[in-house]
Scaffold this motif. Structure first.
Motif, short mmCIF file in Angstrom:
data_model
loop_
_atom_site.label_atom_id
_atom_site.label_comp_id
_atom_site.label_asym_id
_atom_site.label_seq_id
_atom_site.Cartn_x
_atom_site.Cartn_y
_atom_site.Cartn_z
N HIS A 106 0.75 -1.13 0.00
CA HIS A 106 -0.04 0.13 0.00
C HIS A 106 0.71 1.28 0.31
O HIS A 106 0.66 2.30 -0.81
N ILE A 107 1.94 1.17 0.70
CA ILE A 107 2.83 2.36 0.81
C ILE A 107 3.51 2.53 -0.63
O ILE A 107 3.66 3.73 -1.07
N GLU A 108 3.99 1.65 -1.37
CA GLU A 108 4.34 1.69 -2.58
C GLU A 108 3.10 2.38 -3.60
O GLU A 108 3.38 3.43 -4.37
N LEU A 109 1.96 1.88 -3.42
CA LEU A 109 0.95 2.39 -4.10
C LEU A 109 0.72 3.95 -3.84
O LEU A 109 0.25 4.62 -4.75
N TYR A 110 0.50 4.38 -2.66
CA TYR A 110 0.42 5.61 -2.24
C TYR A 110 1.53 6.52 -2.74
O TYR A 110 1.14 7.62 -3.26
N GLN A 111 2.69 6.29 -2.96
CA GLN A 111 3.72 6.95 -3.37
C GLN A 111 3.57 7.01 -4.87
O GLN A 111 3.83 8.10 -5.22
N ALA A 112 3.17 5.96 -5.37
CA ALA A 112 2.97 6.26 -6.93
C ALA A 112 2.08 7.20 -7.28
O ALA A 112 2.08 7.79 -8.45
#
Length: 204
Positions: A106-112
């Motif tokens: 999720h953290i990777e998605l939020y940064q994307a």
């Protein structure tokens, strides 16, 4: 279709282009070209956010909330859970702990999502969101009404004394001073105010 974005009582809902519709109505046009699409609520929010970002119709806090809403939509969760995961990210960075696989993805998605809009780093996003959420009501109201911009709202929000803050807010709204002048005025007022426990020296 239960998932179509419709306003109660109307067959269709205008997703964006309200200003263009108003302009055409003022010119007397009774027929306006439009595209009809079957959209779910998440798609409507995404389109409206993109349109407002292009036209810069949002204040800084509204942009942050827009990012938060997109993060929740794309992760299939709620804004509250997104904020909890961002807090976990922050705590993990400070204490050296590990995040679960789900939270990490999720953290990777939020940064994307932030990268998509050149919105900066997640850590900065989280810090700004916390600062804006903690703004006093009077400053938030002025920000939402467009009477002060984001940087000035943050400066005013750090003034704890309600009377001092009200006085400064009125000055900022009426004179629109630069942020540097607001900081200078805050510093001068602090220097004129006796520290707690100290007595003011009055002339005899």
């Amino acid at each position: 279709d239960d998932h179509s974005a419709r306003t109660e009582g109307f067959e269709y809902e205008l997703v964006f282009g309200a200003n263009r519709v108003m302009a055409c109505e003022e010119l007397g046009d009774d027929r306006i070209r439009a595209e009809i699409k079957n959209l779910d609520p998440k798609q409507v929010r995404r389109i409206r956010f993109d349109e407002n970002m292009v036209r810069k119709n949002l204040n800084h806090f509204e942009v942050l909330l827009g990012y938060l809403e997109l993060m929740a939509d794309e992760a299939g969760t709620t804004a509250e859970v997104v904020e909890q995961e961002l807090n976990q990210m922050s705590n993990s960075a400070k204490r050296g702990g590990n995040l679960s696989e789900d939270v990490s993805s999720h953290i990777e998605l939020y940064q994307a999502i932030l990268d998509r809009y050149n919105g900066g780093k997640l850590t900065t996003f989280r810090s700004k969101l916390i600062r804006f959420r903690s703004l006093p009501t009077d400053v938030r109201t002025a920000l939402d009404a467009g009477k002060v911009d984001a940087s000035k709202a943050l400066e005013l929000g750090s003034v704890k004394n309600a009377d001092e803050r009200t006085d400064l807010l009125d000055w900022v709204i009426s004179d629109n001073p630069p942020v540097a002048d607001i900081r200078k005025e805050k510093r001068q007022r602090t220097e004129r105010t006796p520290a707690k426990g100290e007595k003011s020296l009055l002339p005899i």
